[in-house]
Each structure stands twice: as C-alpha cells, then as structure tokens.
Design a protein around this motif. Structure first.
Motif, PDB file in Angstrom:
ATOM      1  N   SER A 285       0.787  -1.242   0.000  1.00 14.59           N
ATOM      2  CA  SER A 285       0.000   0.000   0.000  1.00 14.59           C
ATOM      3  C   SER A 285       0.814   1.285   0.000  1.00 14.59           C
ATOM      4  O   SER A 285       0.255   2.355  -0.244  1.00 14.59           O
ATOM      5  CB  SER A 285      -0.937   0.018   1.214  1.00 14.59           C
ATOM      6  OG  SER A 285      -0.207  -0.048   2.415  1.00 14.59           O
ATOM      7  N   VAL A 286       2.097   1.228   0.255  1.00 14.03           N
ATOM      8  CA  VAL A 286       2.901   2.455   0.334  1.00 14.03           C
ATOM      9  C   VAL A 286       3.621   2.698  -0.985  1.00 14.03           C
ATOM     10  O   VAL A 286       4.572   2.001  -1.334  1.00 14.03           O
ATOM     11  CB  VAL A 286       3.912   2.391   1.494  1.00 14.03           C
ATOM     12  CG1 VAL A 286       4.849   3.606   1.454  1.00 14.03           C
ATOM     13  CG2 VAL A 286       3.177   2.346   2.822  1.00 14.03           C
ATOM     14  N   THR A 287       3.144   3.680  -1.722  1.00  9.79           N
ATOM     15  CA  THR A 287       3.782   4.085  -2.974  1.00  9.79           C
ATOM     16  C   THR A 287       4.631   5.327  -2.721  1.00  9.79           C
ATOM     17  O   THR A 287       4.693   5.847  -1.603  1.00  9.79           O
ATOM     18  CB  THR A 287       2.729   4.392  -4.055  1.00  9.79           C
ATOM     19  OG1 THR A 287       2.116   5.674  -3.774  1.00  9.79           O
ATOM     20  CG2 THR A 287       1.642   3.320  -4.099  1.00  9.79           C
ATOM     21  N   GLU A 288       5.243   5.830  -3.765  1.00  6.51           N
ATOM     22  CA  GLU A 288       6.044   7.050  -3.652  1.00  6.51           C
ATOM     23  C   GLU A 288       5.197   8.228  -3.167  1.00  6.51           C
ATOM     24  O   GLU A 288       5.698   9.138  -2.500  1.00  6.51           O
ATOM     25  CB  GLU A 288       6.686   7.390  -5.001  1.00  6.51           C
ATOM     26  CG  GLU A 288       7.758   6.404  -5.457  1.00  6.51           C
ATOM     27  CD  GLU A 288       7.206   5.236  -6.247  1.00  6.51           C
ATOM     28  OE1 GLU A 288       7.963   4.636  -7.018  1.00  6.51           O
ATOM     29  OE2 GLU A 288       5.995   4.903  -6.100  1.00  6.51           O
ATOM     30  N   ASP A 289       3.893   8.225  -3.502  1.00  7.98           N
ATOM     31  CA  ASP A 289       3.008   9.302  -3.051  1.00  7.98           C
ATOM     32  C   ASP A 289       2.934   9.336  -1.521  1.00  7.98           C
ATOM     33  O   ASP A 289       2.986  10.407  -0.909  1.00  7.98           O
ATOM     34  CB  ASP A 289       1.599   9.093  -3.620  1.00  7.98           C
ATOM     35  CG  ASP A 289       1.546   9.329  -5.120  1.00  7.98           C
ATOM     36  OD1 ASP A 289       1.870  10.435  -5.551  1.00  7.98           O
ATOM     37  OD2 ASP A 289       1.178   8.393  -5.860  1.00  7.98           O
ATOM     38  N   GLU A 290       2.776   8.163  -0.899  1.00  6.17           N
ATOM     39  CA  GLU A 290       2.726   8.111   0.561  1.00  6.17           C
ATOM     40  C   GLU A 290       4.078   8.434   1.183  1.00  6.17           C
ATOM     41  O   GLU A 290       4.159   9.115   2.216  1.00  6.17           O
ATOM     42  CB  GLU A 290       2.255   6.726   1.040  1.00  6.17           C
ATOM     43  CG  GLU A 290       0.767   6.462   0.859  1.00  6.17           C
ATOM     44  CD  GLU A 290       0.406   6.084  -0.572  1.00  6.17           C
ATOM     45  OE1 GLU A 290      -0.770   6.229  -0.940  1.00  6.17           O
ATOM     46  OE2 GLU A 290       1.300   5.652  -1.329  1.00  6.17           O
ATOM     47  N   VAL A 333       6.202  13.435  -6.963  1.00 10.18           N
ATOM     48  CA  VAL A 333       6.573  12.029  -7.146  1.00 10.18           C
ATOM     49  C   VAL A 333       5.384  11.295  -7.751  1.00 10.18           C
ATOM     50  O   VAL A 333       4.250  11.789  -7.742  1.00 10.18           O
ATOM     51  CB  VAL A 333       6.990  11.367  -5.823  1.00 10.18           C
ATOM     52  CG1 VAL A 333       8.229  12.030  -5.265  1.00 10.18           C
ATOM     53  CG2 VAL A 333       5.851  11.394  -4.813  1.00 10.18           C
ATOM     54  N   ILE A 334       5.655  10.095  -8.264  1.00 11.31           N
ATOM     55  CA  ILE A 334       4.622   9.328  -8.954  1.00 11.31           C
ATOM     56  C   ILE A 334       4.612   7.912  -8.402  1.00 11.31           C
ATOM     57  O   ILE A 334       5.630   7.220  -8.435  1.00 11.31           O
ATOM     58  CB  ILE A 334       4.885   9.296 -10.469  1.00 11.31           C
ATOM     59  CG1 ILE A 334       5.012  10.719 -11.017  1.00 11.31           C
ATOM     60  CG2 ILE A 334       3.762   8.545 -11.190  1.00 11.31           C
ATOM     61  CD1 ILE A 334       5.630  10.775 -12.398  1.00 11.31           C
ATOM     62  N   GLY A 335       3.463   7.489  -7.902  1.00 13.58           N
ATOM     63  CA  GLY A 335       3.331   6.142  -7.363  1.00 13.58           C
ATOM     64  C   GLY A 335       2.526   5.236  -8.273  1.00 13.58           C
ATOM     65  O   GLY A 335       2.023   5.646  -9.321  1.00 13.58           O
ATOM     66  N   ASP A 336       2.381   3.992  -7.856  1.00 15.29           N
ATOM     67  CA  ASP A 336       1.728   2.956  -8.646  1.00 15.29           C
ATOM     68  C   ASP A 336       0.309   3.347  -9.049  1.00 15.29           C
ATOM     69  O   ASP A 336      -0.082   3.220 -10.217  1.00 15.29           O
ATOM     70  CB  ASP A 336       1.695   1.658  -7.834  1.00 15.29           C
ATOM     71  CG  ASP A 336       1.035   0.521  -8.565  1.00 15.29           C
ATOM     72  OD1 ASP A 336       1.742  -0.300  -9.164  1.00 15.29           O
ATOM     73  OD2 ASP A 336      -0.217   0.437  -8.542  1.00 15.29           O
ATOM     74  N   VAL A 337      -0.493   3.820  -8.113  1.00  8.32           N
ATOM     75  CA  VAL A 337      -1.880   4.141  -8.418  1.00  8.32           C
ATOM     76  C   VAL A 337      -1.963   5.370  -9.308  1.00  8.32           C
ATOM     77  O   VAL A 337      -2.835   5.470 -10.188  1.00  8.32           O
ATOM     78  CB  VAL A 337      -2.705   4.325  -7.133  1.00  8.32           C
ATOM     79  CG1 VAL A 337      -4.173   4.544  -7.465  1.00  8.32           C
ATOM     80  CG2 VAL A 337      -2.561   3.119  -6.222  1.00  8.32           C
TER      81      VAL A 337
END
Length: 423
Positions: A285-290, A333-337
């Motif tokens: 659940s922890v992407t670059e956004d978090e 930053v850019i995360g998976d979602v």
C-alpha cells in the motif's frame, strides 16, 4: 518594478510554452502507439444515449478524495488523469472532440462517493468516470454505475473477487500483487512467519484473508499475528510491541492513507531498522506518493509489491515522469496508483475510437484486447475480464523516497480476479 514584473511574466509564459510543447510531444508520441484519429463523426451517430457529448466536446467525471485521510494517496490520481486528458486534447481529442471534465470530491467518505457518482451520471451525464481509490469507495460507487450503466475506470491495486461490466480495473488484483509478493518473500528471503497488519475496511481484510490462505495452505508457513486499525488511526505502539515480542520474519502491511505517516515514524522511533530486514517489511500500500508524506528516512529499506515504480528505466516512463513534473513541479513524485490512473483516459479513448461511439454498451464490446504500448509501466493489455495484463515488481525503498526495483516477473501476468481456492 515594471521591469521585474515583465521578466516574471516572461518566465511564466516561457514555462507555460515549454509545458505545452512537452505536452504536444508526448501526446504525439502516444498517439503513434494508439488507434489512429478517426474523422469527426456526427453527434447523433456517436451519442445515442444522452451523454454529455456535443459536436466539439465530451464531458467525463473525476471522482477522488481531495480532502480527508485518503487525500495523501488520491491527489496524485487526479493529477495523472488531468495530465492524460490534457495530452489527449493536445493531440486532437477523442472522435474529434475535446475532453471537458467535472471533478467531485469523495472526501474520504464512502456514502459521499456514491452520492457524487450518482450526480456525475444523472445530472452531468458524463461519458466515463475516472476515480475511487479504496475498495470501500469502489463498492459504494459500483451499484450506482450498474444501475445507471456508467463506466468507471478504477486505478487502485485491490483484493480481486470482483468483475463488473461497468468497471475497468487498471490496477492489479490479488494474484498479481499479493500472491506473487508472498512467493518472493518465501523463496528469495527465506521467510517462515508473517504478521498481517492493515487498515480496517474491505481491501486489507480481504487481502489478508487471501494472504493467510496462501501462507498457511499453499506455502505451509506461519501467520504469527493479524490486526486492523480504523482509517486515520495514529497510535500503533501496542502492535509494534506485539511485533517485537513475536519476532515475525515479515510484516505484511496494508495500512493506507494518512495512518502510514504515524505507523512508520513510530516503527522507527521504536528502534526497528528496516535495512536490517529483521523483520522485513513488505507493503502492498505504500507508494512514492505516501512516502512523500512519511519521509524517506522513515521507510528506508522496506519492500513494496507494485506493478509500477517511478524509477522504472524505460523510454515510456522517462517521457511520462518528465511531463508530470513539468505540469506539477520538480518535487512531485509518482506512485503505482497514480500511473494506473493515467492509463484510464487513454484506454477509454482507445475503446471509444475502436467502437466509433461514446455509448457505454458499444465501447464495452471493444475492451478485450485493447493495448497501450506507451504505458509508463511498459505495456498493458485489457483482458476480457476487464482487468489488465501486467508485470509484478518488488521495489526496496531508498532514503530519497524512491524505490529500487529488485525483482520483476519476466512476462505479463494474466489477471485472475477469482483465483481457485482463495474465495
């Protein structure tokens, strides 16, 4: 003062011009890899069901939480969807029409998501909705989409066990994320025991039900603990003490939203060093956004199972990251979602143009086999079950807030939302 103001204005104009040029460049590049732009057909021909389509425009909906505990995760999805829409418009739009959008705030509240989706479909007559994040918000929106025959493009990795004719799932389902990551932990890291920890709603609970079945029944290993906390929860010292006592090999974490900030800071304050991998922390659940909100120093060494990381080294992703930062700032930053949200408007466009219509029933018939060769993750294709073929990757968090990819599947994984033996 006049000279200074003029210079600032020129700088602003120059940045805007550079952004528009980069938008056009990436949009043109993507257009080469998607269906050819068709001649503009009449509105009567492409809109037989009363959608918000004119001779010049088509209106879609964006529905995410921009307030509340989930805003830390969902704002990136809004940005990505708007970027995709801007790029599509810069390249000529969809069936010769520019895309307009109506944005609504789900406010991290599931009934609000249902209310806003109904408003978008019944009052705004949108041709598609890009949105939701948590499974709870998707479950709230789903009956509305099915009742009024709307189409939702849902970007978040989720627990599976669902397939709707009114949803395209652009994130991963459980077999692509959960099972693959548990296999990796057991085979690569020699893990024998797992502590399951999540936020208290449908996605973490169902994900951990699947994880427990896999750990115990398929791998023959041990679950040494399982706990859940409400969304927005900020006191994790009790569970941290339990983890220290039970000494699991892996903490399998599905904590979401703002709670992650407190959880990872308190883990570090308790003296747990993730770089030692004792225990190893594996998050879904922890992407670059978090991480941007948590701080790289608080997650250094954790592992994440996703299909996309900003650090992916391919030409598609380099263009996407450059365009995203040009639009929203170099510190973004850019995360998976976020990446999966970006896919939604492009896949919708491809289906509309393949069908030659905005009508939901007509585009639904065209989903199977639609591909997006310019996807930042590399390449995706829509399965007949409305999920995407995609790779699974494991990344390790670095101090700078990015993930270093340490593992990826050789081939695209076929989506299987109803895996036998896990229901």
């Amino acid at each position: 003062m006049g000279t200074t103001d003029t210079t600032a204005s020129e700088r602003s104009f120059g940045k805007g011009l550079r952004f528009r040029k980069s938008l056009m460049t990436l949009a043109a590049s993507v257009m080469l890899a998607t269906s050819a732009q068709a001649a503009t057909p009449s509105t009567a021909e492409v809109n037989t069901t009363g959608l918000a389509v004119t001779d010049d425009t088509v209106t879609v909906g964006i529905l995410h939480s921009i307030t509340g505990t989930m805003a830390i995760s969902e704002i990136g999805s809004v940005q990505a969807e708007k970027l995709a829409i801007d790029q599509i418009n810069a390249a000529g739009g969809v069936l010769g029409r520019q895309i307009d959008f109506v944005q609504e705030d789900g406010a991290s509240d599931w009934p609000t998501f249902a209310e806003k989706s109904r408003k978008l479909l019944r009052q705004d007559n949108v041709a598609a909705i890009f949105g939701a994040w948590t499974s709870a918000s998707r479950k709230a929106v789903l009956p509305v989409m099915e009742q009024y025959n709307g189409m939702l493009y849902y970007p978040t990795f989720y627990e599976g066990l669902e397939q709707s004719p009114n949803v395209v799932y652009t994130g991963q389902e459980a077999t692509q994320q959960i099972l693959a990551s548990l296999n990796w932990a057991a085979e690569t890291k020699g893990a024998k025991s797992f502590y399951l920890l999540g936020s208290d709603y449908i996605w973490p609970r169902t994900s951990n039900k699947i994880a427990r079945k896999h750990i115990e029944d398929k791998l023959g290993l041990k679950v040494s603990g399982e706990e859940y906390y409400p969304l927005g929860h900020t006191q994790f010292n009790s569970v941290i003490n339990k983890i220290k006592l039970r000494k699991p090999d892996v903490i399998f974490a599905s904590v979401v939203g703002g709670s992650n900030v407190a959880f990872y800071k308190q883990m570090k304050a308790a003296g747990i060093d993730f770089t030692d991998e004792k225990p190893l922390l594996l998050t879904i659940s922890v992407t670059e956004d978090e991480i941007r909100g948590i701080g790289g120093e608080n997650v250094d060494g954790i592992y994440a199972s996703m299909k996309y990381f900003q650090s992916l080294d391919n030409a598609n992703n380099k263009e996407f990251v450059a365009a995203f930062k040009e639009a929203y700032g170099d510190d973004m930053v850019i995360g998976d979602v976020t990446q999966a949200a970006y896919l939604g408007p492009w896949l919708w466009k491809a289906a509309v143009e393949k069908a030659g219509s905005f009508d939901i029933d007509k585009i639904r018939e065209e989903f199977a086999g639609i591909e997006f060769k310019k996807a930042p993750e590399g390449y995706v294709r829509i399965h007949e079950n409305h999920h995407l073929w995609s790779k699974t990757r494991i990344g390790q968090a670095q101090l700078n807030g990015q993930y270093k990819v340490v593992y990826e599947t050789e081939e695209l994984m076929e989506p299987d939302p109803f895996p036998e033996g896990y229901q």
